[in-house]
Design an enzyme around this catalytic site. Sequence first.
Site, short mmCIF file in Angstrom:
data_model
loop_
_atom_site.label_atom_id
_atom_site.label_comp_id
_atom_site.label_asym_id
_atom_site.label_seq_id
_atom_site.Cartn_x
_atom_site.Cartn_y
_atom_site.Cartn_z
N GLU A 49 -22.08 41.49 -16.20
CA GLU A 49 -22.34 40.22 -15.52
C GLU A 49 -21.45 39.19 -16.16
OE1 GLU A 49 -26.28 38.69 -15.51
OE2 GLU A 49 -26.98 40.20 -14.10
N ASP A 60 -30.49 27.64 -17.63
CA ASP A 60 -30.14 28.27 -18.89
C ASP A 60 -30.66 27.53 -20.11
OD1 ASP A 60 -28.48 30.64 -18.33
OD2 ASP A 60 -27.27 29.20 -17.20
N TYR A 174 -32.73 41.40 -9.23
CA TYR A 174 -32.79 40.85 -10.57
C TYR A 174 -34.17 40.25 -10.75
CZ TYR A 174 -31.09 38.43 -14.79
OH TYR A 174 -30.89 38.00 -16.07
#
Lengths: 267, 405
Positions: A49, A60, A174
């Site tokens: 990735e 994040d 995911y």
Amino acid sequence: MSRITDTFEKLKVKNEKALVGFVTAGDPDIKRSMEIITKMCDAGMDILELGVPFSDPTADGPVIQRSSARAIDQGVTLKDVIAMTKKIRANTDIPIILFSYYNPIHAYGLKTFYDDATRAGADGILIVDLPPEESDEMTSQWPGDELSLIRLVAPTTPAERMKKIANGASGFLYMVSKTGVTGSDGLDNSEISSTYSHLSAASDLPICVGFGISTPEQVAAVANIADGVVIGSAFERTIEDNIDKADLADLLYEQVKACKAATIING
Amino acid sequence: METDNTKTREKLTDQYPDSNGHFGAFGGRYVGETLMPALLELDEAFKKYGSDPAFIDEFNKLLEHYTGRPTPLFHAKRLSEHLKGAAIYFKREDLAHTGAHKINNTLGQVLLAHFMGKTKVIAETGAGQHGVATATVAALFGLECKVFMGTEDVRRQAPNVKRMGLLGAEVIPVSSGSGTLKDAMNEAMRYWVGAVRDTFYVIGSVAGPHPYPVMVRDFQKVIGIESKRQILKQAGRLPDMLIACVGGGSNAMGLFYPFVDDPMEMVGVEAAGKGIDTEKHAATLGMGTIGVLHGSKSYVLQDENGQIMEAHSISAGLDYPGVGPEHSLFKEIKRVRYESITDEQALEAFYTLSKLEGIIPALESSHAIAQAMIEAPKMKMDDIIIVNLSGRGDKDLGIIFSNLD
Ligand SMILES: Cc1ncc(COP(=O)(O)O)c(C=O)c1O
């Protein structure tokens, strides 16, 4: 068969789960990032990735925020990330998934992005802030289906919605391990099991679990449940802590090796 | 759509947004999947309680008895005479409890959080006005409150940081990026991802993912509704022009929206900082391009690679590289004219209003006043301008006096 599907089928035969490694492209700089990625592939990483740096990464935690900032300081753009993809592709057959926020892709041009990314050898794209409700704008401009749009499912996603998301997904799903940003701690295997069982009932696609997984022990525990394990912040932490060391890429080689070993299911 | 904005036209108020929060090409929901269910739940709750008489009644009572609404509409005769042009009226949001329009929205959202059974609220803040307003209403409802604020803004809006502390809120300084509003909002969103199950995120402007832009507009439109009633009573007719400053765009949308289908000119004023020909400005609509920031598609200040740029303004509340999506639509269809005012022009307006009318305006609002000082002399004496005086200037005295010496 696509490289993604092929990878999961081969792993199944070997009784292994996928080790998916995330690194921010161009951190600490493009040259060393290429060395790191090469070593990670050599160490047996199954899927790469490749993170596209973005100025405002709201999904994040601090570690990936800082890695993104370091890459931006080096002037790394999506164009550079695609050029890196091409170079990586020349040396490996593992699937390459670009990992991005929507704005850099939007600014690049939606069709041009598809053309350039597929030509460079990318297999998929995961856009953290592009839910199914908004993604038609992009996919309707894609001339083919060579690029898998990897969809995210979270612990907060209700079962009905999981079905809807799975229906439009390709490649793999995911699954976000917990309600939190990348790199946050407090992994809860029973929560992962329960989300996983709902999701696997809704889809036949392989399911990779990520966010907050860092040690080989955690990898082993999650590999017992899911089809793949994603590690990001833990690799980025190694980069950050050893940024001036000549053997930086070797350290990541060792780390990938240890994590990969933990994805092999014995017995 | 054709751009004849004052004559025959479909009613704009009936058209936007669609059910996914799109204002034409703008808006939507661009967030991580973890937040999507929360936004869908919020959308449902807002639809349900937004038309629930018990909710509406409590909201209106609080607006009246807690906030002090209606706020006055004041005919600024000395300023109008000084400018030798149109008559200028100020909508006195500076007189609302906590000193800015922000309280209208926080009352609405915190009341909604209360109806939804959430026990914790978070907010981002730039000038600190939205943070103070959120902390205030959280105290009123006994909810736990955290406010994210950039370190640069903590420095330049120090009095508001102290106020939030007194109100029982925890202020969390954010040092990433330029330490301003954008960074505070990034951090609030990250925190929300982890706390989404029991925490309500009170966004401070008509920005962010759907349903925030509609919801905040609905809670702020009381400004325009009152202004319309008041100007009809005082002047016997509708105004010729509305002017408001635009950071995220909530005070402007609150004033404009109830007039959107009436024939008059509307002017949104962004911060030109040190000049739009420099890199230090916050003129998102004037100088930006279309992109995605903080959960919606709108104009943003970004480079050619899609990296968001840092904004600059002397006023912390306008120092933001994004803008609410409905303003992007209004720019596109030319319903609103967007202009920009420099730090220097805003300061001049700040001093002028203080001396001529005995009102010390917020630096944000001073941008709208400066624009009125440009527009009024070009208009006829019997024309009417309503300017949204979105907040009072007490919080800015530190900046003002450090600027003087
Ligand atoms: C007094 C005042 N006016 C205007 C603004 C700008 O926000 P908006 O454009 O959402 O009204 C702020 C923001 O902090 C403010 O405090």
